[in-house]
Design an enzyme around this catalytic site. Structure first.
Site, PDB file in Angstrom:
ATOM      1  CB  CYS A 123      79.395  34.727  38.010  1.00  0.00           C
ATOM      2  SG  CYS A 123      77.951  34.146  38.919  1.00  0.00           S
ATOM      3  CD  GLU A 161      86.090  34.362  40.480  1.00  0.00           C
ATOM      4  OE1 GLU A 161      86.235  33.690  39.431  1.00  0.00           O
ATOM      5  OE2 GLU A 161      84.999  34.841  40.837  1.00  0.00           O
ATOM      6  CG  HIS A 190      82.620  32.141  40.672  1.00  0.00           C
ATOM      7  ND1 HIS A 190      82.638  33.514  40.523  1.00  0.00           N
ATOM      8  CD2 HIS A 190      81.322  31.805  40.829  1.00  0.00           C
ATOM      9  CE1 HIS A 190      81.411  33.989  40.599  1.00  0.00           C
ATOM     10  NE2 HIS A 190      80.576  32.975  40.779  1.00  0.00           N
TER      11      HIS A 190
END
Lengths: 80, 231
Positions: free
Chosen positions: B86, B205, B203
């Site tokens: 990002c 994560e 993302h």
């Protein structure tokens, strides 16, 4: 010595903000607008007293930080 | 695997990133403040998401010129794996570690939603646990995720197999209707010429904890943990 840097998107790079402004102007009845491109102006107050030196400094600033030359063009105006 | 997660003023995704890395590798990354100038002994350096320096001037422009990024660049040149997610992807393009730039989303809206990604390059150190064509669903959260590069650069990226993820639908269809932010050729993630620097807008994560709903981001972190087993 003062300098102005005009940063604009390169031709061919999509400018959604410019498009939105264009549509808004159309909505307000401004019919003659073919295209809008948005950019930014950066004003600098410089210690340099020599115009050529000031210009070369600002040029370096543009290349290193003020503009991203992948997507943007820049133009420098020195105000003596 | 010894890893570092870089923290700038305005970064806000470092904890989820650290959690994901720890889940996959068993070892908590160091969080490294942006004023540090050295990054020695790491196998992986991550530039996480957020709004570094308030996105002033351009997203990632200030962070891209900060002292720590010189150290990240040096580490990348030594072959250390670098992941930017990002805002981290934006920063890696601003430093010149990755080609292109991230523009304002074509629809002018901040997009925060789940999206499908099609894996293309599946190779160590980031994606060998994925198979080419595999579709995963992960979240995006960005206002400037619209990937831009000129045609010659895009052709080179494709020719060299450097496109890692493209935006698609659940069936893996990649076209204008599945391009959520206007990115050229639906590009969501790319690597540098060495394959060891990955930048991506989505993302992974955020999809590593079953308790939060999704674990489809795990293969990326498992790939890294597998590839970068340190001495």
């Amino acid at each position: 010595m003062k300098a102005k840097v005009f940063v604009t998107l390169k031709p061919g790079v999509l400018d959604p903000q410019g498009k939105a402004i264009e549509h808004a102007l159309g909505g307000l009845g401004f019919d003659g607008v073919n295209e809008v491109r948005q950019g930014k102006v950066i004003e600098l107050d410089l210690a340099a007293e020599d115009e050529a030196k000031a210009e070369s400094e600002v040029e370096a600033m543009c290349r290193k930080l003020l503009a991203n030359t992948v997507i943007e063009n820049y133009r420098i105006e020195i105000e003596a | 695997m010894k890893s570092a997660v870089i923290l700038f003023p305005g970064t806000n995704r470092e904890k989820d990133m650290a959690d994901a890395i720890e889940r996959a590798s068993g070892r908590r990354p160091d969080i490294v403040w942006h004023r540090e100038t050295a990054l020695d002994g790491y196998d992986l350096i991550v530039v996480p998401g957020g709004f570094s320096y308030g996105d002033y001037l351009r997203c990632g422009a200030m962070a891209g010129n900060s002292p720590i990024m010189r150290a990240v660049k040096d580490a990348a040149n030594r072959g250390v794996a670098v992941l930017g997610v990002c805002n981290g992807f934006q920063i890696l393009t601003e430093t010149g570690l990755l080609p292109g730039a991230l523009l304002r989303n074509a629809g002018l809206k901040f997009i925060c939603k789940y999206t499908h990604l099609k894996a293309e390059r599946c190779a160590p150190p980031f994606t060998q646990r994925l198979t080419p064509g595999q579709v995963t669903e992960v979240a995006v959260a960005h206002n400037e995720g619209n990937y831009f590069a000129d045609d010659a650069t895009l052709d080179r990226l494709e020719g060299e197999g450097r496109i890692v993820f493209r935006y698609c639908d659940a069936a893996g269809r990649v076209d204008a209707t599945t391009n959520l932010n206007g990115s050229r050729r639906n590009i969501a993630g790319i690597v540098d010429t060495t394959g060891r620097v990955l930048g991506m807008m989505p993302h992974p994560e955020d999809a590593t904890d079953a308790g939060l709903g999704k674990t489809e981001g795990m293969p990326l972190f498992e790939s890294v943990a597998e590839a970068l087993v340190s001495a």
